[in-house]
Scaffold this active site. Sequence first.
Site, PDB file in Angstrom:
ATOM      1  N   SER A  22     -18.659 -10.848 -48.160  1.00 41.91           N
ATOM      2  CA  SER A  22     -19.162 -12.136 -48.650  1.00 41.91           C
ATOM      3  C   SER A  22     -19.575 -12.111 -50.122  1.00 41.91           C
ATOM      4  CB  SER A  22     -20.318 -12.619 -47.772  1.00 41.91           C
ATOM      5  OG  SER A  22     -19.821 -12.903 -46.488  1.00 41.91           O
ATOM      6  N   THR A  67     -25.864 -12.288 -41.088  1.00 46.37           N
ATOM      7  CA  THR A  67     -24.842 -11.629 -40.282  1.00 46.37           C
ATOM      8  C   THR A  67     -25.496 -10.698 -39.261  1.00 46.37           C
ATOM      9  OG1 THR A  67     -22.738 -10.455 -40.386  1.00 46.37           O
ATOM     10  CG2 THR A  67     -24.363  -9.815 -42.038  1.00 46.37           C
ATOM     11  N   LYS A  71     -28.291 -13.164 -36.358  1.00 43.96           N
ATOM     12  CA  LYS A  71     -27.921 -14.590 -36.273  1.00 43.96           C
ATOM     13  C   LYS A  71     -28.797 -15.400 -35.304  1.00 43.96           C
ATOM     14  CE  LYS A  71     -23.074 -14.086 -37.652  1.00 43.96           C
ATOM     15  NZ  LYS A  71     -21.681 -14.387 -37.318  1.00 43.96           N
ATOM     16  N   ASP A 107     -19.417 -20.706 -38.612  1.00 48.74           N
ATOM     17  CA  ASP A 107     -18.324 -19.958 -37.961  1.00 48.74           C
ATOM     18  C   ASP A 107     -17.427 -20.922 -37.163  1.00 48.74           C
ATOM     19  OD1 ASP A 107     -18.900 -17.402 -38.874  1.00 48.74           O
ATOM     20  OD2 ASP A 107     -20.211 -16.926 -37.189  1.00 48.74           O
ATOM     21  N   GLY A 129     -13.890 -12.256 -24.727  1.00 52.51           N
ATOM     22  CA  GLY A 129     -15.248 -12.056 -25.228  1.00 52.51           C
ATOM     23  C   GLY A 129     -16.119 -13.253 -24.908  1.00 52.51           C
ATOM     24  N   GLY A 132     -21.647 -13.910 -29.385  1.00 55.42           N
ATOM     25  CA  GLY A 132     -21.947 -14.961 -30.353  1.00 55.42           C
ATOM     26  C   GLY A 132     -20.694 -15.556 -30.981  1.00 55.42           C
ATOM     27  N   ILE A 216     -10.242 -12.156 -34.535  1.00 57.35           N
ATOM     28  CA  ILE A 216     -11.224 -12.533 -35.568  1.00 57.35           C
ATOM     29  C   ILE A 216     -11.848 -11.322 -36.263  1.00 57.35           C
ATOM     30  CG2 ILE A 216     -11.712 -14.706 -34.357  1.00 57.35           C
ATOM     31  CD1 ILE A 216     -14.571 -13.539 -33.898  1.00 57.35           C
TER      32      ILE A 216
HETATM   33  P1  NAP Z   1     -21.430  -9.648 -29.718  1.00 53.65           P
HETATM   34  O1  NAP Z   1     -22.232 -10.885 -29.524  1.00 53.65           O
HETATM   35  O2  NAP Z   1     -22.102  -8.334 -29.702  1.00 53.65           O
HETATM   36  O3  NAP Z   1     -20.250  -9.651 -28.601  1.00 53.65           O
HETATM   37  C1  NAP Z   1     -19.409  -8.548 -28.446  1.00 53.65           C
HETATM   38  C2  NAP Z   1     -18.327  -8.879 -27.413  1.00 53.65           C
HETATM   39  O4  NAP Z   1     -17.447  -7.741 -27.313  1.00 53.65           O
HETATM   40  C3  NAP Z   1     -18.859  -9.145 -26.006  1.00 53.65           C
HETATM   41  O5  NAP Z   1     -18.068 -10.116 -25.382  1.00 53.65           O
HETATM   42  C4  NAP Z   1     -18.688  -7.776 -25.350  1.00 53.65           C
HETATM   43  O6  NAP Z   1     -18.561  -7.833 -23.933  1.00 53.65           O
HETATM   44  C5  NAP Z   1     -17.371  -7.331 -25.941  1.00 53.65           C
HETATM   45  N1  NAP Z   1     -17.228  -5.875 -25.837  1.00 53.65           N
HETATM   46  C6  NAP Z   1     -17.881  -4.923 -26.549  1.00 53.65           C
HETATM   47  N2  NAP Z   1     -17.482  -3.695 -26.148  1.00 53.65           N
HETATM   48  C7  NAP Z   1     -16.568  -3.874 -25.162  1.00 53.65           C
HETATM   49  C8  NAP Z   1     -15.790  -3.003 -24.362  1.00 53.65           C
HETATM   50  N3  NAP Z   1     -15.878  -1.662 -24.480  1.00 53.65           N
HETATM   51  N4  NAP Z   1     -14.938  -3.531 -23.453  1.00 53.65           N
HETATM   52  C9  NAP Z   1     -14.835  -4.889 -23.314  1.00 53.65           C
HETATM   53  N5  NAP Z   1     -15.543  -5.775 -24.055  1.00 53.65           N
HETATM   54  C10 NAP Z   1     -16.403  -5.274 -24.969  1.00 53.65           C
HETATM   55  O7  NAP Z   1     -20.647  -9.689 -31.113  1.00 53.65           O
HETATM   56  P2  NAP Z   1     -20.105 -11.000 -31.888  1.00 53.65           P
HETATM   57  O8  NAP Z   1     -21.116 -11.454 -32.874  1.00 53.65           O
HETATM   58  O9  NAP Z   1     -19.603 -11.971 -30.876  1.00 53.65           O
HETATM   59  O10 NAP Z   1     -18.894 -10.368 -32.744  1.00 53.65           O
HETATM   60  C11 NAP Z   1     -17.719  -9.925 -32.108  1.00 53.65           C
HETATM   61  C12 NAP Z   1     -16.644  -9.601 -33.134  1.00 53.65           C
HETATM   62  O11 NAP Z   1     -16.330 -10.762 -33.909  1.00 53.65           O
HETATM   63  C13 NAP Z   1     -17.036  -8.525 -34.156  1.00 53.65           C
HETATM   64  O12 NAP Z   1     -15.909  -7.693 -34.352  1.00 53.65           O
HETATM   65  C14 NAP Z   1     -17.337  -9.316 -35.427  1.00 53.65           C
HETATM   66  O13 NAP Z   1     -17.097  -8.575 -36.604  1.00 53.65           O
HETATM   67  C15 NAP Z   1     -16.329 -10.452 -35.299  1.00 53.65           C
HETATM   68  N6  NAP Z   1     -16.714 -11.666 -36.052  1.00 53.65           N
HETATM   69  C16 NAP Z   1     -15.867 -12.084 -37.047  1.00 53.65           C
HETATM   70  C17 NAP Z   1     -16.190 -13.237 -37.761  1.00 53.65           C
HETATM   71  C18 NAP Z   1     -15.281 -13.708 -38.873  1.00 53.65           C
HETATM   72  O14 NAP Z   1     -15.667 -14.557 -39.673  1.00 53.65           O
HETATM   73  N7  NAP Z   1     -14.078 -13.224 -38.942  1.00 53.65           N
HETATM   74  C19 NAP Z   1     -17.364 -13.970 -37.478  1.00 53.65           C
HETATM   75  C20 NAP Z   1     -18.185 -13.505 -36.446  1.00 53.65           C
HETATM   76  C21 NAP Z   1     -17.848 -12.340 -35.743  1.00 53.65           C
HETATM   77  P3  NAP Z   1     -19.858  -7.691 -22.984  1.00 53.65           P
HETATM   78  O15 NAP Z   1     -20.479  -9.040 -22.909  1.00 53.65           O
HETATM   79  O16 NAP Z   1     -19.291  -7.212 -21.697  1.00 53.65           O
HETATM   80  O17 NAP Z   1     -20.762  -6.662 -23.633  1.00 53.65           O
END
Ligand code: NAP
Length: 272
Positions: A22, A67, A71, A107, A129, A132, A216
């Site tokens: 960012s 981030t 959040k 987002d 997934g 968040g 993403i």
């Molecule tokens: P989060 O709230 O921690 O959610 C993580 C997700 O991944 C959950 O659904 C979790 O499942 C799943 N997961 C983690 N380990 C796993 C495994 N071993 N097997 C299966 N599922 C697994 O994180 P978040 O904020 O949603 O972010 C998720 C991703 O999105 C990250 O890579 C982040 O960098 C990316 N992101 C990108 C942007 C962008 O602008 N491009 C914006 C936001 C986020 P469970 O519920 O079973 O734990």
Amino acid sequence: MKISGKAKLAFVMGCPVGHSLSPRLHNYWLEKYGIDGAYVPLEASPRNLGSVISALPLMGFRGGNITIPHKEEALKLAGKADETAKKAGAANTLVFENGDITAYNTDIYGFAASLEEQGFQGDKAVVLGAGGAARAVVLGLLAKGVKDITVINRTAERAVALSQEFGVSWAMWENREEALIGAALLVNTTSLGMVNHPPLELGLSALPPSALVFDIIYNPRETALLAAAKARGNKTANGLDMLIHQAVPGFELWFGVRPEVTPELKTCLLSS
Ligand code: NAP
């Protein structure tokens, strides 16, 4: 870069924050539009988040991005929240104005705008997934009028909760491959495939070749999922597109100019 004593200030706050793209993104736009301003990375531990955020408006900051992992907490700390932050249950953008802290979630816009850029038209989407980012993606899909959305998560309870809250379908993680039949869009919002995380195990043979595959994650730029999708002829989009688009409304709120998303900007970010 022009920075005077009156420079407009904004930040990105995370823990850690050193990986964030960012600062490069917003400072590119500040330079491009000749704005007297600066956008800086700030690291704050969850323990100190409240005191750090409350001090920043007093130091002249106009707001900033929030981030991982702050959040949800940032939304609670903000006195006001717009509909996007309320619906997402999380804030990725804060605006400091007239003594108020207002939370936004851009987002949702970032994902929807990336789909727009891809020219996506379709009715059936599969979202992997239920964290968040999945909430923002589902809200972005609903905003675009996508009718058939299925959320699939390792922890089924979270997929069920999300499906009930937003009125979408859900499926078991074990059934993720057959859920791809007839899908026009597959979105990975899990952290699987990200650098230093395990890979996403997903056979794509049931996915129509016309489907768009959107991961993403932006580090790496091309995940194994995107490489596999490309190899079989699917169109792909990565997290960099979403990251760039989610930054547009924040920049406008802090610096008063709606910035353009251009191929030159993407080239600049890819060279980092
Ligand atoms: P989060 O709230 O921690 O959610 C993580 C997700 O991944 C959950 O659904 C979790 O499942 C799943 N997961 C983690 N380990 C796993 C495994 N071993 N097997 C299966 N599922 C697994 O994180 P978040 O904020 O949603 O972010 C998720 C991703 O999105 C990250 O890579 C982040 O960098 C990316 N992101 C990108 C942007 C962008 O602008 N491009 C914006 C936001 C986020 P469970 O519920 O079973 O734990």
